[in-house]
Motif scaffolding. Structure first.
Motif, PDB file in Angstrom:
ATOM      1  N   UNK A 246       0.741  -1.369   0.106  1.00 50.04           N
ATOM      2  CA  UNK A 246       0.013   0.046  -0.036  1.00 50.04           C
ATOM      3  C   UNK A 246       0.824   1.089   0.086  1.00 50.04           C
ATOM      4  N   UNK A 247       1.923   1.294   0.759  1.00 52.67           N
ATOM      5  CA  UNK A 247       2.781   2.532   0.868  1.00 52.67           C
ATOM      6  C   UNK A 247       3.338   2.478  -0.676  1.00 52.67           C
ATOM      7  N   UNK A 248       3.889   1.300  -1.202  1.00 47.22           N
ATOM      8  CA  UNK A 248       4.649   1.785  -2.584  1.00 47.22           C
ATOM      9  C   UNK A 248       3.375   2.357  -3.551  1.00 47.22           C
ATOM     10  N   UNK A 249       2.341   1.525  -3.436  1.00 47.18           N
ATOM     11  CA  UNK A 249       1.372   2.090  -4.244  1.00 47.18           C
ATOM     12  C   UNK A 249       0.941   3.746  -4.311  1.00 47.18           C
ATOM     13  N   UNK A 250       1.190   3.980  -2.850  1.00 44.63           N
ATOM     14  CA  UNK A 250       0.928   5.584  -2.628  1.00 44.63           C
ATOM     15  C   UNK A 250       2.112   6.345  -3.074  1.00 44.63           C
ATOM     16  N   UNK A 251       3.255   5.776  -3.031  1.00 45.80           N
ATOM     17  CA  UNK A 251       4.698   6.421  -3.600  1.00 45.80           C
ATOM     18  C   UNK A 251       4.517   6.695  -5.111  1.00 45.80           C
ATOM     19  N   UNK A 252       3.992   5.360  -5.766  1.00 48.88           N
ATOM     20  CA  UNK A 252       3.749   5.701  -7.224  1.00 48.88           C
ATOM     21  C   UNK A 252       2.793   6.506  -7.445  1.00 48.88           C
ATOM     22  N   UNK A 253       1.773   6.575  -6.805  1.00 48.45           N
ATOM     23  CA  UNK A 253       0.500   7.448  -6.924  1.00 48.45           C
ATOM     24  C   UNK A 253       0.949   9.068  -6.807  1.00 48.45           C
ATOM     25  N   UNK A 254       1.858   9.310  -5.726  1.00 46.13           N
ATOM     26  CA  UNK A 254       2.355  10.723  -5.468  1.00 46.13           C
ATOM     27  C   UNK A 254       3.092  11.195  -6.719  1.00 46.13           C
ATOM     28  N   UNK A 255       4.039  10.384  -7.581  1.00 48.51           N
ATOM     29  CA  UNK A 255       4.491  10.768  -8.535  1.00 48.51           C
ATOM     30  C   UNK A 255       3.644  10.960  -9.819  1.00 48.51           C
ATOM     31  N   UNK A 256       2.706   9.879  -9.919  1.00 49.56           N
ATOM     32  CA  UNK A 256       2.103  10.069 -11.135  1.00 49.56           C
ATOM     33  C   UNK A 256       0.972  11.024 -10.948  1.00 49.56           C
ATOM     34  N   UNK A 257       0.698  11.537  -9.816  1.00 42.00           N
ATOM     35  CA  UNK A 257      -0.249  12.605  -9.557  1.00 42.00           C
ATOM     36  C   UNK A 257       0.213  14.054 -10.248  1.00 42.00           C
TER      37      UNK A 257
END
Length: 1667
Positions: A246-257
């Motif tokens: 879940x943390x890794x997914x949030x990390x990816x979302x942060x950049x993709x955002x």
């Protein structure tokens, strides 16, 4: 002091003080502080260090101010680097101050570090490249860890954010840098304070995400901290995986955002995002291994990395900042995980990245290739090809065509001898080791010896401690060596190295993974029986925390980029491959139980990790195993589940060849299942199943005929003249192949610019190709279109009797097979290039030249030579694929041939056999062969022995099948038209082929048993009938020698393998652990293994081998008994023209080292039980019906030929089981009476059955089972006179061995005159006539016997007179015999047939096991310094007893406990011991006594027993303790066999269920008799007394004469006293000699008394002097 301090502080803060002065103060106060600290003046030292610290940071601020205010272009007196270095030094000195303050004034630490960090923030804002205050933060964290002793203090433990958050001088950016350093420091301290540091990391991460990195421009930092949070959660354990993902997914979302789905972000962001995708893929593999998200994330990561544009002028430092070299560690994990899962779609891109990183680091191609090979990242799991074609394409793109040369690869690996040996070995077993290879200029060696490989591996693991990298390499060397040995049929040695590879890889596996083991009880139903099976399952498999931390910390840890990095996935692949390898070898060698254990274990791991490649592989072999065990439902379940996995993973399993090979293998096993199951079904169902099996085989062959398999190796005619020119150019340009004009192959243009992500498209086209066979599988140049002559599947099936397969249309002599002898030849399909090759013969390693098939066809061995000459890696890889493809094709053709044979389609069967021969020997298995090639040439060709043949086992199978089907049609030659040359093969030729097959498959028990049995049958029939002539090839060996030799070889073949494997393994293991590298000698294995081996290594040594076998026979009579049923019975019946009532034949061989062997083949009449009126009125039926049958008897042998000829035996045992438990009945007087009636009736029925077996099956030949006379003086006189009279009066050349046996058993020998007349034949092989026969059968036998003429009548009269002369000595003592029983008859109590009831009888699984046990006993006696007796000796008082360990046999405990104490025996009663106690007792005692339930295996498992190097004699008085469980085609299982393998000389155990009181009587009688014999003063014998007297006389004469004698041996009689000679007497009563009187002690002498039998060899009783 205070005034001085105040003055110094004032000076430091004064503006007039220059930086040099501050530096002087800084250095001076630091030296003062260190001096005071060393003198233990900590408080004073802290004051000096405070001043030092203040001076240093004042100096830093001054330097930063000067640096900022200096004009542009003006060089100051101090550089930026110097300032940064001074700042770092100030941090180090401040850290020392913190340590001192913590020791003397801890409450000042917080204030001090806050002040110092505020001071550090000044240069931190000026210099962005300044690293964090690492020493200072580390010291702070160290102090906090020591201060907070429990996790409970985490809430009160301050963070640096708490100290700095209120400061207006420190920016958010600086706080973020400091907190990240604090986070890293706690991570480093987690090894010492794991829980506290873990909690503090989560606390700091929360602060960073909540309070620091909150603005949009901090997205990269926030993403990085989310990754750190994911790492912290993962390191906590596998339970934190979901939160980590879940943390890794949030990390990816942060950049993709911020950047969307495009890759327009900068290089650092691209790299960070790619890393996060990779980490999420690895975590998902652990949490949800079957998720498709894994491959999506990997694809995203690779696209991001490949999008980073790196200019050519980029320096190494700049490249490191863009794409850190430590990224290789992450890429290695990704490629290893994908290889483990069989996904090759991304390998091209990963290789590009790895190549780019190595190239930018200026790593040479040689070092790069060596590193890849060392870690074996050149292929995927379970792949036949050791080097992936994708890698070669990639290397060609980056470095040119040089990497396509085998010689270049060898030059790359020359720096490491183990790597070089491993590379050459990986290809060597694809080639026949040829002498001509040494003439090639290529540096590749196909003749790498086993010793070279062993030495290279041993050097790797001989150091202490052994590095993991060395363990990894040694494991691969042993693994590949095992594959090579299996290919050559050397399975015993192969298993040894497979176990060593598995041992090494298990060590690595346990270093990388942690797991728990649970025991499960599985239940499954087969044929109405509920079978319980104990299995061990692996649960909670997870990567160790330290290894997970290493992967997550790839960008921060220091690791050797030049070394061999082993990822957990790499190690898991190796471990599973070795587990599968051992399981397969155990399965081939017949050890089904061990195979099942390994295969289930490996499958459980594979399923838990979502590894479809391994799931299919393990399930496929398990399905095959269950099929051979006749567990049809389980087999179907495994095979169908494997098939479903293949279908479900079609998008991820992207190696086309491996996929097709697995699909074909599954179809093969499904075909075997249908064909095997057809034997147990009705006639209509049987035909249907055979048809289904045939279709499965053909479906598999279609998959092996697709164009994906066609290349310049498998289909040489496809190479064009242009490709030849390209090859010559390449060889000349690269200068790495020995000869410029000798190569016959080139590499096809593979379209090197294409990515392997095109593989899914290729697979879709492959599916289309399988639906429409004539179309090529792929459109690009990877695959080549098939010849126009290829037959489609629809056409194939419509003409199934004209062509069996589309490859192998090697229809050798096709026109002859189809009876189209019009003289027309097939068109020449060979290309002009083929005609240019000048080699007309190939030379194999034996030194003999094997003439090739005529030039237009060429042979397989020529192909091997030309591939070697080409020197191209792709050709070598294609050669390995072709070898495996042909091997599977041969097995499929064998299956088709058996389907035809079972349906009686002889003509079609012969065609399939010819095709098998063609696949075996032809150079091109896809093309037609000129019909002018005579089939007889091919038949002669396969009958030649070829050293190091890669098709050893397949060749043996083909030779057996040809011989079998030829013999089946042998009797109909006169009535049928000959369809081909296979119809006209003469018997001597068949025998020569079978003998070659006998040698080739000597280590494949299942096939070896079939070949041996067929050879024994042929020799018996040949010697007994004039219609089956076979001239002997050796004068010293007659038909009876050959028949008896092959007969004994067919018995216990699986167990012989285990005996030999155990002995060799014990010796070889010592070599593995020998630190000096020298081979261990003196273990006696070589001599013993020669006794156990059933065949030599070469056919030319067979006759000499057989001669030595008879010379080395044990010094006792051995009786081998087999029942030939089914197909063998039909074969014998057809040859002898017997009526259909003969359903089985009994083959009996009598072996003795002093006599010639005698072999008889007897027709077996079914023993039918006649119902009587007494049975109906006995009341036992009512009792049987009134019982509550909650449990059923499970037959340990399943179904054998005994059930056809003696069905009543199984019924008796079933009723015995049901009646042996009283608890099912109400305990009343009437029930007890009925129960005893029932039991006694069963006893009578069993006794009657045994009498009928003797009368009906053996008849007058029962005397063959008797032992030799102990006192032969009178017998020898009568015998010599009789031989003289027969030769002089009857002019008969009699069989003297049989004549002596007849006289020795004269009481039984004259019950039928016909058998006596046959003794006049010289061969010693007889087809007897016994039982109840009809008139037609009598007439046939009479004709076969040629009548009884006058000479025979006179001979009979002389023999009868001699027998009458010996009749008065009918109660003579006899020597013991050993029965070697076929598995299918071992359940019968042969010891209790009337003729053997008073005979001392032992049973052993094979003749070779007798020799092994005797030899083991001799070695043990020599080790303890005792004179080596012929037989083992035990002292029954040196015993350990285990009495009623379950506690529910109180009467047994009462009966024996006092008796054991009275005789001072040690042991345990009423409670269960530990396995360790029993192991110690078995190793140290002479005798182990067990009275309890079963065999005692519940207290010491069988596999633990088998590990023992020596073992006590054993008395097992539990139910079915001596019963052997049959497992279809596999080795029988039973506790007695485990004791024999451990070295126990004799085991007394029960064949079936017994009741406690009656078996207690038997056991008590045996023990009393043994102790009486031990206490008997006349334990010696007359022969021993004579030896002693002669020895004493020699000693006296020697002393008087003072004669000097040279001692010949250290353990000669001269060094022993006379008591030792008496103690070693071989003539006293043995353990088994008391069985008869002990049986009589039972109330039910057959139902209970016949159950105990003696396994082992005759074992004497002695008395130890110290007891």
């Amino acid at each position: 002091m205070k005034r001085s301090t105040h003055l110094v502080k004032h000076i430091i803060t004064s503006e007039w003080v220059q930086t040099q002065g501050l530096k002087h103060l800084f250095a001076s106060f630091h030296n003062i502080g260190v001096f005071l600290y060393r003198n233990k003046q900590v408080i004073e030292a802290s004051k000096a260090l405070k001043l030092c610290c203040r001076a240093s940071w004042t100096c830093v601020k001054s330097l930063c101010q000067n640096f900022v205010q200096k004009p542009k272009g003006l060089e100051g007196d101090i550089s930026k680097d110097a300032i940064i270095e001074f700042v770092n030094e100030a941090c180090t000195r401040s850290a020392f101050l913190l340590d001192v303050l913590h020791q003397c004034d801890g409450h000042k630490v917080k204030r001090t570090i806050a002040e110092v960090l505020e001071d550090w923030s000044v240069p931190g804002e000026v210099f962005e490249i300044l690293s964090g205050p690492v020493p200072l933060v580390k010291q702070w964290v160290k102090i906090e860890c020591k201060r907070c002793t429990s996790v409970a203090e985490v809430d009160s433990a301050p963070t640096l954010y708490c100290l700095l958050s209120s400061s207006v001088q420190v920016s958010k950016r600086t706080i973020g840098i400091i907190l990240e350093q604090e986070l890293l420091a706690y991570e480093e301290m987690s090894a010492l304070y794991p829980e506290f540091c873990q909690q503090m990391q989560m606390k700091i991460i929360g602060i960073l995400l909540r309070d620091v990195y909150v603005t949009p421009h901090n997205y990269l930092q926030k993403s990085r901290i989310l990754v750190r949070k994911g790492k912290a959660l993962r390191v906590c354990g596998i339970e934190g995986l979901k939160d980590s993902i879940q943390c890794l997914s949030e990390s990816i979302y942060t950049i993709r955002e911020v950047y969307g789905e495009t890759c327009s972000c900068g290089i650092p962001t691209c790299h960070q995002l790619a890393v996060t995708y990779c980490l999420r893929a690895l975590c998902t593999q652990e949490a949800e291994p079957n998720s498709k998200q894994i491959f999506q994330d990997i694809n995203s990561a690779l696209q991001l990395w490949l999008s980073i544009s790196i200019p050519d002028h980029c320096s190494a430092d700049d490249l490191g900042s863009m794409l850190p070299e430590n990224t290789l560690l992450l890429l290695y994990n990704i490629i290893d995980m994908l290889s483990l899962k069989g996904c090759m779609d991304f390998h091209h891109d990963i290789y590009r990245l790895i190549t780019r990183l190595n190239k930018r680091k200026n790593v040479s191609l040689e070092n790069f290739l060596a590193k890849l090979w060392e870690s074996r990242r050149t292929s995927h799991a379970l792949c036949i090809s050791p080097v992936n074609e994708t890698l070669i394409i990639n290397l060609s793109e980056q470095y040119g065509d040089l990497c396509k040369s085998v010689d270049f690869w060898i030059r790359c690996l020359k720096g490491s001898h183990p790597l070089l040996v491993g590379f050459q070995q990986s290809f060597s077993f694809s080639f026949v080791s040829s002498q001509s290879s040494s003439n090639l200029e290529s540096t590749f060696r196909s003749d790498i010896t086993v010793d070279e490989v062993k030495e290279a591996a041993f050097q790797l693991i001989s150091s202490v401690p052994v590095p993991s990298q060395s363990v990894f390499l040694a494991g691969y060397l042993y693994y590949d060596l095992c594959e090579r040995l299996v290919s050559h049929g050397r399975l015993i040695e192969a298993l040894l190295y497979a176990k060593e590879a598995h041992r090494l890889r298990t060590r690595l596996f346990q270093e990388k993974f942690m797991y728990s083991v649970e025991q499960h009880t599985e239940k499954y139903n087969e044929t109405g029986d509920v079978i319980r099976k104990l299995t061990y399952g692996l649960t909670n498999l997870q990567i160790r925390r330290s290894i997970a931390t290493e992967i997550w910390s790839f960008d921060t840890i220091q690791w050797d980029l030049e070394g061999c990095y082993l990822s957990p996935w790499n190690v898991l692949q190796c471990y599973l491959e070795s587990t599968l390898q051992i399981g397969i070898i155990h399965e081939i060698t017949g050890n089904g139980a061990e195979a099942e254990t390994f295969l289930i274990w490996g499958k459980n791991i594979s399923c838990s990790q979502g590894l479809p490649l391994f799931i299919v592989a393990f399930s496929s072999v398990l399905g095959k195993l269950y099929c051979k065990k006749q567990l049809w439902d389980l087999a179907e379940k495994e095979l169908q589940s494997a098939k479903k996995v293949l279908m479900d993973t079609s998008t991820t399993f992207s190696c086309i060849k491996c996929r097709l090979m697995m699909e074909a293998t599954l179809d093969h096993h499904l075909g075997d299942l249908s064909r095997s199951n057809s034997d147990s079904t009705t006639a209509d169902t049987s035909v249907e199943r055979l048809s289904h099996a045939e279709n499965q085989y053909k479906l598999a062959l279609d998959k092996l005929d697709l164009s994906v398999w066609k290349n310049c190796v498998s289909c040489p005619e496809m190479a064009s003249a242009e490709s030849m020119m390209l090859e010559k150019f390449f060889v000349k340009d690269a200068e790495c192949v020995g000869s410029n004009n000798s190569s016959s192959f080139v590499e096809n243009d593979r379209g090197t610019g294409k990515s392997t992500r095109e593989a899914p498209k290729a697979k879709m086209e492959a599916k289309k190709s399988r639906k429409n066979a004539p179309k090529p599988l792929l459109k690009d140049q990877l695959l080549i279109a098939e010849n126009n002559s290829r037959v489609t599947r629809s056409r194939y099936r419509s003409t199934q009797n004209l062509s069996i397969r589309t490859t192998g249309e090697l229809q050798v002599g096709l026109s002859r097979c189809l009876k189209d002898n019009d003289g027309s030849d097939c068109s020449d399909t060979l290309s002009q290039r083929e005609l240019l090759v000048e080699t007309n013969s190939c030379i194999v390693s034996s030194g003999c030249e094997v003439k090739c098939i005529p030039d237009k066809m060429r042979c397989w061995h020529c192909l091997l030579m030309e591939v070697m000459k080409s020197g191209l890696v792709n050709n070598f890889l294609n050669m390995k694929w072709e070898l495996v493809r042909r091997r599977l094709s041969l097995r499929l053709l064998t299956g088709i041939g058996k389907c035809f044979g079972d349906r009686g389609q002889i003509h079609e069967t012969h065609k399939v056999l010819f095709q098998s021969i063609s696949v075996l020997v032809s150079r091109n298995s896809f093309g037609y062969v000129d019909s002018s090639i005579p089939p007889t040439f091919l038949l002669d060709f396969i009958g030649k022995e070829i050293s190091a043949d890669a098709f050893t086992i397949e060749r043996a199978a083909i030779l057996f099948n040809i011989s079998w089907f030829s013999l089946k049609s042998y009797h109909s030659k006169d009535t049928r038209t000959s369809c081909c040359d296979l119809f006209d093969i003469h018997l001597p030729k068949l025998v020569s082929w079978l003998m070659l097959a006998f040698v080739l498959c000597r280590e494949v028990p299942i096939l070896f048993q079939k070949v041996s049995k067929l050879l024994a049958t042929i020799y018996v029939l040949s010697a007994s009938t004039e219609f089956f002539p076979l001239s002997p090839s050796c004068k010293a060996l007659s038909e009876n020698h050959w028949a008896s030799y092959f007969h004994q070889a067919s018995l216990g073949t699986h167990l012989n393998y285990q005996f030999l494997s155990n002995m060799i393994g014990r010796c070889k293991v010592q070599h593995f652990v020998d630190a000096e590298g020298s081979h261990v000698t003196g273990c006696g294995v070589e001599e013993t293994s020669n006794l156990i081996r059933l065949a030599p290594d070469s056919i030319k040594d067979l006759e000499e081998f057989v001669k030595k076998f008879f010379v080395g026979l044990p010094c006792m009579t051995v009786i081998c008994i087999s029942l030939l049923g089914g197909a063998y019975a039909s074969l014998v019946k057809d040859f002898l023209c017997y009526p259909t009532c003969v359903r089985a034949w009994m083959l009996v061989s009598r072996l003795n080292s002093k006599r010639q062997p005698v072999v008889v083949l007897l027709p077996v009449d079914p023993v039918i039980e006649e119902a009587s009126d007494d049975d109906a009125n006995s009341g036992s039926d009512k009792l049987y019906k009134s019982m509550d049958l909650g449990d059923h008897w499970h037959c340990p042998w399943g179904s054998t030929v005994v059930d056809d000829v003696a069905p009543v035996f199984k019924l008796i045992l079933e009723e015995n089981y049901l009646s042996s438990s009283m608890f099912r009945l109400e305990d009343t007087k009437r029930n007890r009476t009925l129960w005893w009636m029932w039991r006694k009736k069963l006893d009578c029925r069993l006794g009657k059955l045994l009498r009928n077996i003797e009368d009906s099956w053996l008849g007058p030949w029962k005397y063959l089972l008797l032992g030799e006379w102990s006192n032969r003086k009178h017998l020898d006189i009568v015998y010599k006179k009789l031989v003289h009279d027969l030769k002089s009066k009857c002019k008969l050349d009699v069989n003297e061995s049989l004549l002596e046996v007849i006289l020795g058993g004269s009481k039984y020998a004259f019950e039928g005159e016909a058998s006596i007349s046959q003794q006049c034949l010289r061969s010693g092989c007889y087809v007897g006539r016994v039982g109840y026969c009809d008139e037609a059968k009598r007439g046939t036998l009479s004709n076969a016997s040629n009548g009884v003429d006058k000479q025979s009548e006179l001979a009979f009269q002389l023999i009868q007179e001699a027998a009458n002369e010996l009749e008065g000595e009918d109660s003579i003592n006899r020597e013991p015999i050993i029965l070697v029983l076929d598995c299918e008859v071992q359940m019968l109590p042969w010891e209790n047939v009337p003729v053997l009831r008073n005979q001392e009888v032992y049973r052993m699984p094979s003749v070779a096991s007798i020799s092994a046990t005797l030899d083991r006993s001799h070695h043990r006696q020599e080790q303890v310094g005792r004179i080596s007796a012929t037989f083992p000796l035990i002292d029954p008082v040196d015993a350990f007893y285990l009495l009623n360990p379950s506690g529910d046999l109180s009467s047994t405990q009462v009966e024996f406990e006092k008796w054991f104490r009275d005789h001072n025996l040690e042991g345990k009663a009423g409670s269960a011991p530990t396995a360790e106690e029993l192991v110690a007792a078995l190793k140290s005692r002479d005798l182990f006594i067990y009275f309890g339930h079963g065999s005692g295996a519940q207290y010491i498992p069988r596999h633990e027993i088998q590990k023992l190097e020596n073992c006590a004699a054993t008395l097992l008085m539990g139910c079915s303790s001596g019963s052997l469980t049959l497992n279809g085609s596999y080795v029988p299982q039973g506790t007695p066999l485990s004791y024999l393998l451990a070295g126990s000389p004799v085991i007394v155990a029960n064949l079936w269920e017994v009741t406690d009181k009656d078996i207690d009587r038997f056991g008590k009688a045996m023990l009393d008799a043994w102790l009486r014999e031990r206490s008997s003063p006349s334990s010696g014998c007359a022969q021993s007394d004579l030896v002693v007297e002669e020895f004493e006389a020699r000693t006296i004469r020697g002393c008087k004469g003072n004669v000097r004698r040279k001692t010949r041996r250290k353990k000669s009689p001269e060094v022993h006293d006379t008591s030792s000679i008496k103690d070693s007497c071989d003539h006293g009563p043995k353990i088994g000699s008391f069985m008869s009187q002990a049986r009589d002690a039972c109330k039910l002498p057959f139902l209970i008394g016949a159950s105990p039998v003696c396994y082992g060899i005759p074992t004497g009783i002695r008395r130890k002097t110290d007891l």
